[in-house]
Design an enzyme around this catalytic site. Structure first.
Site, PDB file in Angstrom:
ATOM      1  N   GLU A 107      52.463  -3.202   9.796  1.00  0.00           N
ATOM      2  CA  GLU A 107      51.888  -3.836  10.863  1.00  0.00           C
ATOM      3  C   GLU A 107      52.704  -4.859  11.366  1.00  0.00           C
ATOM      4  O   GLU A 107      52.443  -5.550  12.167  1.00  0.00           O
ATOM      5  CB  GLU A 107      50.502  -4.405  10.704  1.00  0.00           C
ATOM      6  CG  GLU A 107      50.654  -5.776   9.743  1.00  0.00           C
ATOM      7  CD  GLU A 107      50.273  -5.464   8.138  1.00  0.00           C
ATOM      8  OE1 GLU A 107      50.263  -6.407   7.296  1.00  0.00           O
ATOM      9  OE2 GLU A 107      50.747  -4.429   7.846  1.00  0.00           O
ATOM     10  N   ASP A 115      45.302   2.890  12.831  1.00  0.00           N
ATOM     11  CA  ASP A 115      46.326   3.680  13.733  1.00  0.00           C
ATOM     12  C   ASP A 115      46.243   3.596  15.053  1.00  0.00           C
ATOM     13  O   ASP A 115      47.114   3.404  15.785  1.00  0.00           O
ATOM     14  CB  ASP A 115      46.204   5.372  13.253  1.00  0.00           C
ATOM     15  CG  ASP A 115      46.736   5.591  11.790  1.00  0.00           C
ATOM     16  OD1 ASP A 115      47.448   4.405  11.004  1.00  0.00           O
ATOM     17  OD2 ASP A 115      46.490   6.563  11.335  1.00  0.00           O
ATOM     18  N   ILE A 137      50.697  -8.161  13.084  1.00  0.00           N
ATOM     19  CA  ILE A 137      49.277  -7.957  13.490  1.00  0.00           C
ATOM     20  C   ILE A 137      48.117  -8.845  12.348  1.00  0.00           C
ATOM     21  O   ILE A 137      48.294  -8.581  11.279  1.00  0.00           O
ATOM     22  CB  ILE A 137      48.565  -6.565  13.389  1.00  0.00           C
ATOM     23  CG1 ILE A 137      49.425  -5.737  14.423  1.00  0.00           C
ATOM     24  CG2 ILE A 137      46.951  -6.452  13.729  1.00  0.00           C
ATOM     25  CD1 ILE A 137      49.086  -4.301  14.381  1.00  0.00           C
TER      26      ILE A 137
END
Length: 172
Positions: free
Chosen positions: A89, A63, A47
């Site tokens: 991530e 989250d 990410i």
């Protein structure tokens, strides 16, 4: 015992399999690919700017994004694909029976689906724009070599400006 085993290989936040499960499956799928002389691709997904999102909007927002991305990615995969939360991530995807060209297409499909989705996370400038960088390679030589190639491709995707797919050449 079966329920405990499931818990030990599942990430509670994303409901995906975890790092431990990935390692076991990677070894198993690599042996199958060698035995059957069939392709196996590895896709690493990270990410973009996740730390900034956590820092500016809070860990609850992070989250929410992690869970949302897991659902979005799962929705575009085949039943035979194995998506795991690798850590933090980062996600790892094993795609049995898929050559490098097919893995690149799958990675682009994931990248676009993630970028076009709404995660319900709003910052001061409106809805948070979430993107991923993706490194792709096809299995060759060993799991270690293959993972390192995919990881290098992921690093190159980040260096290329993020929100893109970079493929490592097939070695071996």
């Amino acid at each position: 015992n079966e329920a405990l085993e499931q818990l030990s290989i599942t990430d509670s936040l994303t409901r995906l399999h975890n790092h431990r499960f990935f390692q076991d499956q990677f070894s198993r799928e690599a042996k199958r690919a060698e035995r059957n002389e069939s392709p196996l691709s590895l896709v690493l997904i990270d990410i973009d700017d996740f730390k900034s999102l956590n820092d500016s909007l809070g860990h609850a927002a992070g989250d929410t994004v992690l869970g949302g991305i897991a659902r979005v990615m799962s929705s575009v995969l085949r039943d035979t694909d194995i998506l795991c939360r690798y850590g933090g991530e980062e996600f790892a995807l094993l795609s049995p029976g898929t050559d490098l060209s097919g893995a690149i297409s799958l990675a682009e499909k994931i990248r676009i689906a993630v970028a076009e989705s709404d995660y319900g996370v709003v910052g001061p400038d409106g809805p948070a724009r979430i993107t991923v960088s993706i490194g792709v390679t096809e299995y060759a030589e060993s799991t270690g070599v293959t993972f390192n190639e995919a990881d290098r491709a992921l690093y190159d995707a980040k260096a290329a400006g993020k929100d893109c797919v970079v493929a490592a050449p097939v070695s071996g």
